[in-house]
Design an enzyme around this catalytic site. Structure first.
Site, PDB file in Angstrom:
ATOM      1  N   ASP A  13       0.813  -1.230   0.000  1.00 37.97           N
ATOM      2  CA  ASP A  13       0.000   0.000   0.000  1.00 37.97           C
ATOM      3  C   ASP A  13       0.839   1.269   0.000  1.00 37.97           C
ATOM      4  OD1 ASP A  13      -2.295  -1.608   0.148  1.00 37.97           O
ATOM      5  OD2 ASP A  13      -2.144  -1.715   2.323  1.00 37.97           O
ATOM      6  N   GLU A  14       1.980   1.229  -0.648  1.00 34.89           N
ATOM      7  CA  GLU A  14       2.879   2.397  -0.669  1.00 34.89           C
ATOM      8  C   GLU A  14       2.441   3.435  -1.705  1.00 34.89           C
ATOM      9  OE1 GLU A  14       3.847  -0.740  -1.175  1.00 34.89           O
ATOM     10  OE2 GLU A  14       5.336  -1.324   0.314  1.00 34.89           O
ATOM     11  N   LYS A  16       1.753   2.252  -5.026  1.00 34.69           N
ATOM     12  CA  LYS A  16       2.280   1.702  -6.285  1.00 34.69           C
ATOM     13  C   LYS A  16       1.334   1.995  -7.449  1.00 34.69           C
ATOM     14  CE  LYS A  16       2.361  -2.350  -4.372  1.00 34.69           C
ATOM     15  NZ  LYS A  16       2.045  -2.035  -2.987  1.00 34.69           N
ATOM     16  N   GLY A  40      -4.505  -4.294  -3.781  1.00 33.94           N
ATOM     17  CA  GLY A  40      -5.500  -3.237  -3.941  1.00 33.94           C
ATOM     18  C   GLY A  40      -4.760  -1.984  -4.349  1.00 33.94           C
ATOM     19  N   HIS A  41      -4.807  -1.652  -5.640  1.00 36.98           N
ATOM     20  CA  HIS A  41      -4.055  -0.505  -6.153  1.00 36.98           C
ATOM     21  C   HIS A  41      -5.034   0.581  -6.575  1.00 36.98           C
ATOM     22  CE1 HIS A  41      -0.533  -3.419  -7.233  1.00 36.98           C
ATOM     23  NE2 HIS A  41      -0.824  -3.398  -5.953  1.00 36.98           N
ATOM     24  N   GLN A 223       1.797  -5.984  -3.360  1.00 40.68           N
ATOM     25  CA  GLN A 223       2.262  -6.148  -1.969  1.00 40.68           C
ATOM     26  C   GLN A 223       3.536  -5.326  -1.735  1.00 40.68           C
ATOM     27  OE1 GLN A 223       1.235  -9.439  -3.634  1.00 40.68           O
ATOM     28  NE2 GLN A 223      -0.688  -8.621  -2.947  1.00 40.68           N
ATOM     29  N   THR A 298      -7.715  -0.998   0.644  1.00 40.27           N
ATOM     30  CA  THR A 298      -8.439  -0.950  -0.629  1.00 40.27           C
ATOM     31  C   THR A 298      -9.147  -2.281  -0.889  1.00 40.27           C
ATOM     32  OG1 THR A 298      -6.592   0.393  -1.398  1.00 40.27           O
ATOM     33  CG2 THR A 298      -8.107  -0.352  -3.083  1.00 40.27           C
ATOM     34  N   ARG A 302      -9.929  -2.668   5.979  1.00 41.29           N
ATOM     35  CA  ARG A 302      -9.407  -2.643   7.357  1.00 41.29           C
ATOM     36  C   ARG A 302      -8.597  -1.383   7.617  1.00 41.29           C
ATOM     37  NH1 ARG A 302      -6.195  -8.240   7.624  1.00 41.29           N
ATOM     38  NH2 ARG A 302      -5.842  -7.709   5.447  1.00 41.29           N
ATOM     39  N   PRO A 303      -8.706  -0.794   8.847  1.00 41.46           N
ATOM     40  CA  PRO A 303      -7.830   0.340   9.169  1.00 41.46           C
ATOM     41  C   PRO A 303      -6.379  -0.117   9.153  1.00 41.46           C
ATOM     42  CG  PRO A 303      -9.160  -0.292  11.084  1.00 41.46           C
ATOM     43  CD  PRO A 303      -9.592  -1.165   9.942  1.00 41.46           C
TER      44      PRO A 303
HETATM   45  P1  GDP Z   1      -0.813   0.366  -3.494  1.00 44.08           P
HETATM   46  O1  GDP Z   1      -1.410  -0.890  -2.989  1.00 44.08           O
HETATM   47  O2  GDP Z   1       0.655   0.446  -3.263  1.00 44.08           O
HETATM   48  O3  GDP Z   1      -1.169   0.675  -4.924  1.00 44.08           O
HETATM   49  O4  GDP Z   1      -1.436   1.533  -2.610  1.00 44.08           O
HETATM   50  P2  GDP Z   1      -2.997   1.710  -2.215  1.00 44.08           P
HETATM   51  O5  GDP Z   1      -3.730   2.193  -3.404  1.00 44.08           O
HETATM   52  O6  GDP Z   1      -3.509   0.501  -1.531  1.00 44.08           O
HETATM   53  O7  GDP Z   1      -2.882   2.815  -1.098  1.00 44.08           O
HETATM   54  C1  GDP Z   1      -2.348   4.064  -1.357  1.00 44.08           C
HETATM   55  C2  GDP Z   1      -3.420   5.126  -1.092  1.00 44.08           C
HETATM   56  O8  GDP Z   1      -2.802   6.380  -1.100  1.00 44.08           O
HETATM   57  C3  GDP Z   1      -4.508   5.204  -2.135  1.00 44.08           C
HETATM   58  O9  GDP Z   1      -5.699   5.587  -1.512  1.00 44.08           O
HETATM   59  C4  GDP Z   1      -4.011   6.302  -3.085  1.00 44.08           C
HETATM   60  O10 GDP Z   1      -5.068   6.961  -3.781  1.00 44.08           O
HETATM   61  C5  GDP Z   1      -3.363   7.208  -2.118  1.00 44.08           C
HETATM   62  N1  GDP Z   1      -2.214   7.984  -2.610  1.00 44.08           N
HETATM   63  C6  GDP Z   1      -1.212   7.608  -3.448  1.00 44.08           C
HETATM   64  N2  GDP Z   1      -0.265   8.571  -3.525  1.00 44.08           N
HETATM   65  C7  GDP Z   1      -0.684   9.557  -2.708  1.00 44.08           C
HETATM   66  C8  GDP Z   1      -0.119  10.811  -2.310  1.00 44.08           C
HETATM   67  O11 GDP Z   1       0.961  11.204  -2.710  1.00 44.08           O
HETATM   68  N3  GDP Z   1      -0.846  11.554  -1.412  1.00 44.08           N
HETATM   69  C9  GDP Z   1      -2.037  11.146  -0.906  1.00 44.08           C
HETATM   70  N4  GDP Z   1      -2.659  11.932  -0.046  1.00 44.08           N
HETATM   71  N5  GDP Z   1      -2.581   9.963  -1.240  1.00 44.08           N
HETATM   72  C10 GDP Z   1      -1.921   9.186  -2.127  1.00 44.08           C
HETATM   73  P1  IMO Z   2      -0.964  -4.099  -2.224  1.00 44.33           P
HETATM   74  O1  IMO Z   2      -0.579  -4.625  -3.578  1.00 44.33           O
HETATM   75  C1  IMO Z   2      -0.900  -4.667   2.096  1.00 44.33           C
HETATM   76  C2  IMO Z   2      -1.056  -8.770   3.597  1.00 44.33           C
HETATM   77  C3  IMO Z   2      -2.321  -9.200   4.326  1.00 44.33           C
HETATM   78  C4  IMO Z   2      -1.734 -10.186   5.314  1.00 44.33           C
HETATM   79  C5  IMO Z   2      -0.638 -10.868   4.494  1.00 44.33           C
HETATM   80  C6  IMO Z   2      -1.056 -12.188   3.873  1.00 44.33           C
HETATM   81  O2  IMO Z   2      -2.265  -3.386  -2.204  1.00 44.33           O
HETATM   82  O3  IMO Z   2       0.166  -3.358  -1.604  1.00 44.33           O
HETATM   83  P2  IMO Z   2      -2.596 -12.850   1.808  1.00 44.33           P
HETATM   84  O4  IMO Z   2      -4.063 -12.634   1.544  1.00 44.33           O
HETATM   85  O5  IMO Z   2      -1.704 -12.273   0.768  1.00 44.33           O
HETATM   86  O6  IMO Z   2      -2.266 -14.284   2.087  1.00 44.33           O
HETATM   87  O7  IMO Z   2      -2.278 -12.046   3.182  1.00 44.33           O
HETATM   88  O8  IMO Z   2      -0.298  -9.956   3.467  1.00 44.33           O
HETATM   89  N1  IMO Z   2      -1.279  -8.230   2.240  1.00 44.33           N
HETATM   90  C7  IMO Z   2      -1.189  -6.919   1.938  1.00 44.33           C
HETATM   91  N2  IMO Z   2      -0.958  -5.855   2.719  1.00 44.33           N
HETATM   92  N3  IMO Z   2      -1.034  -4.503   0.762  1.00 44.33           N
HETATM   93  C8  IMO Z   2      -1.241  -5.565  -0.047  1.00 44.33           C
HETATM   94  O9  IMO Z   2      -1.253  -5.466  -1.389  1.00 44.33           O
HETATM   95  C9  IMO Z   2      -1.366  -6.841   0.539  1.00 44.33           C
HETATM   96  N4  IMO Z   2      -1.572  -8.100   0.058  1.00 44.33           N
HETATM   97  C10 IMO Z   2      -1.497  -8.914   1.111  1.00 44.33           C
HETATM   98  O10 IMO Z   2      -2.931  -8.118   4.987  1.00 44.33           O
HETATM   99  O11 IMO Z   2      -1.113  -9.507   6.370  1.00 44.33           O
HETATM  100 MG    MG Z   3      -2.935  -1.529  -1.748  1.00 43.03          MG
END
Ligand code: GDP
Ligand code: IMO
Ligand code: MG
Length: 427
Positions: A13-14, A16, A40-41, A223, A298, A302-303
């Site tokens: 969730d960085e 990506k 979840g991107h 991930q 996403t 979960r929080p």
């Molecule tokens: P991923 O799994 O690495 O693709 O990341 P996620 O989409 O799960 O979580 C990143 C969250 O941060 C998403 O809600 C994005 O819309 C949001 N996001 C990404 N870059 C930025 C940023 O620079 N600032 C803010 N405020 N939100 C961002």
């Molecule tokens: P993105 O691509 C954050 C975590 C789950 C759990 C562990 C194992 O959005 O960054 P799994 O269902 O893969 O067997 O769960 O990995 N996990 C993630 N955490 N971002 C993800 O993907 C994740 N995909 C799996 O929460 O701790």
């Molecule tokens: Mg994600």
């Protein structure tokens, strides 16, 4: 070689998805190579929010090829749902390809994921319950069913019925739960395959030809490195290799074909699921980061657990991925704090350690050593040039660079495409 890998350098969730979507504008091909719809991107374009789980985040550009590589575990139901949602929003998805080698997720994988989590009790991993681990187990055990096998109905039927018989023994005998009717699964999956046929191919050929003909290829990590089955915080990990090396096996490319390796790094740290987290903030600041950064999953809602930037951890992930650049994400979330802390070492049993420990018991006893920096109050979400960032924001970025010894080439100051500061051109 005109290829760029983007991996998560923390616990997922960085951001990506946001940065892949941004860079996909310049790429020709976007490739997923591991994980499944546990990812979840989030991508935001023109105030419209898209959540991709299995589809590569380049799918919003109709002229880019989007590939689901051989290392992915593939849930047909989840995939088709995503396709339907996108098409109902007017997005053209004919540019998607799936490798014939992907292992298919079946209902019994999802059920075993749930049952196994329940049986772990307090030691549960906190999986996404998408059947990822059980599907990879079958792959490694060499009993899994690959997507290409579904094209031959007679063969698929034999394989599936055999598998269901084995899984029912486990589900009914060991977990004392209800098993599955193989015919029912067979009928549904035969319907799926009718729709999937047109996407299935040998994607390793497509990726190779793209690379050798000078096309720009973007490899999309799912991930994060700390969730890697080997190099992550085992057992609180996922079952694949979300590291740069994972792309070689997961997309069928040689390491010499990979150019830049960009680590997507949040300006702080988050984690979903269980396991130790040295810089976790179980206080008001952690709560503020969660609200400002909208840190809710996403995929599962979960929080997310939140904490300060952990340099020890990212130095480790930088080393094992061979990072050539950092894309520093969600910088805007840190605006407004009086002081910002970054962890530059751990204290363990009275000693200072600089290497991220492999032993979770040791990690859980590590206390972060912080460098404290002055914060900035300005809203940075509209800033387009590095020079225009507040001085303290620049100092923070430069402190991270200096500590990691990796250049921060991209800074993200908001979730939208245009909220991206490029310090050095990628591609
Ligand atoms: P991923 O799994 O690495 O693709 O990341 P996620 O989409 O799960 O979580 C990143 C969250 O941060 C998403 O809600 C994005 O819309 C949001 N996001 C990404 N870059 C930025 C940023 O620079 N600032 C803010 N405020 N939100 C961002
Ligand atoms: P993105 O691509 C954050 C975590 C789950 C759990 C562990 C194992 O959005 O960054 P799994 O269902 O893969 O067997 O769960 O990995 N996990 C993630 N955490 N971002 C993800 O993907 C994740 N995909 C799996 O929460 O701790
Ligand atoms: Mg994600």
């Amino acid at each position: 070689m005109p290829s760029v890998v983007i991996i998560g350098a923390q616990w997922g969730d960085e951001g990506k998805g946001k940065i892949i979507d941004y860079l996909a504008g310049k790429a020709d091909v976007v490739v997923r190579a591991q994980g499944g719809n546990n990812a979840g991107h989030t991508v935001i374009v023109d105030d419209k929010k898209y959540a991709f789980h299995l589809l590569p985040s380049g799918v919003l550009y109709s002229d880019k090829q989007n590939i689901i590589g051989n290392g992915v575990v593939f849930d047909p139901e989840g995939f088709l749902k995503e396709i339907d949602i996108l098409e109902s929003q007017g997005v053209d998805t004919s540019n998607v390809m799936i490798d014939e080698r992907v292992h298919v997720i079946f209902p019994y994988h999802k059920k075993i994921d749930v049952l196994e989590e329940e049986s772990r009790g307090e030691n549960k991993i906190g999986t996404t319950k998408k059947g990822i681990g059980p599907c990879y187990m079958d792959k490694i055990e060499r009993s899994g069913i690959r997507l290409g096998e579904l094209l031959d109905k007679e063969h698929f039927k034999n394989r599936l019925f055999q598998q269901v018989e084995r899984k029912n023994k486990l589900i009914e005998g060991f977990y004392e739960s209800q098993g599955f009717d193989p015919q029912e699964i067979y009928d549904i999956y035969c319907q799926y395959v009718e729709r999937l046929k047109k996407y299935i191919t040998d994607t390793t050929v497509v990726v190779y030809e793209a690379l050798t003909s000078g096309k720009k290829v973007l490899f999309e990590g799912a991930q994060g490195t700390l969730l890697d089955i080997d190099l992550g915080t085992y057992p609180y990990v996922t079952s694949s290799h979300p590291t740069s090396g994972g792309f070689c096996v997961g997309a069928g490319v040689g390491p010499n074909m990979i150019g830049e390796v960009i680590g997507a790094v949040k300006a702080y740290t988050t984690r979903v699921g269980s396991g130790p987290f040295p810089t976790e903030l179980d206080d008001e600041i952690g709560g503020q980061i969660r609200v400002k950064g909208n840190e809710f999953g996403t995929t599962t809602g979960r929080p997310r657990r939140c904490g300060w930037f952990d340099g020890v951890m990212v130095k480790y992930t930088s080393r094992i991925n061979g990072l050539t650049a950092v894309s520093l994400m969600l910088m805007d979330v840190l605006s407004g704090f009086d002081k910002i802390k970054m962890c530059i070492g751990y204290e363990y049993k009275g000693e200072v350690i600089q290497h991220f420990p492999a032993d979770l018991n040791k990690l859980s006893q590590c206390t972060p050593i912080y460098k404290e920096l002055d914060g900035w109050k300005e809203d940075i979400t509209q800033i387009e040039k590095y020079e225009d960032l507040p001085i303290n924001a620049k100092k923070y970025i430069e402190a991270i660079e200096e500590y990691l010894q990796v250049p921060v080439k991209i800074i993200s100051v908001g979730p939208k495409r245009n909220q991206t500061i490029i310090r050095e051109t990628i591609f």
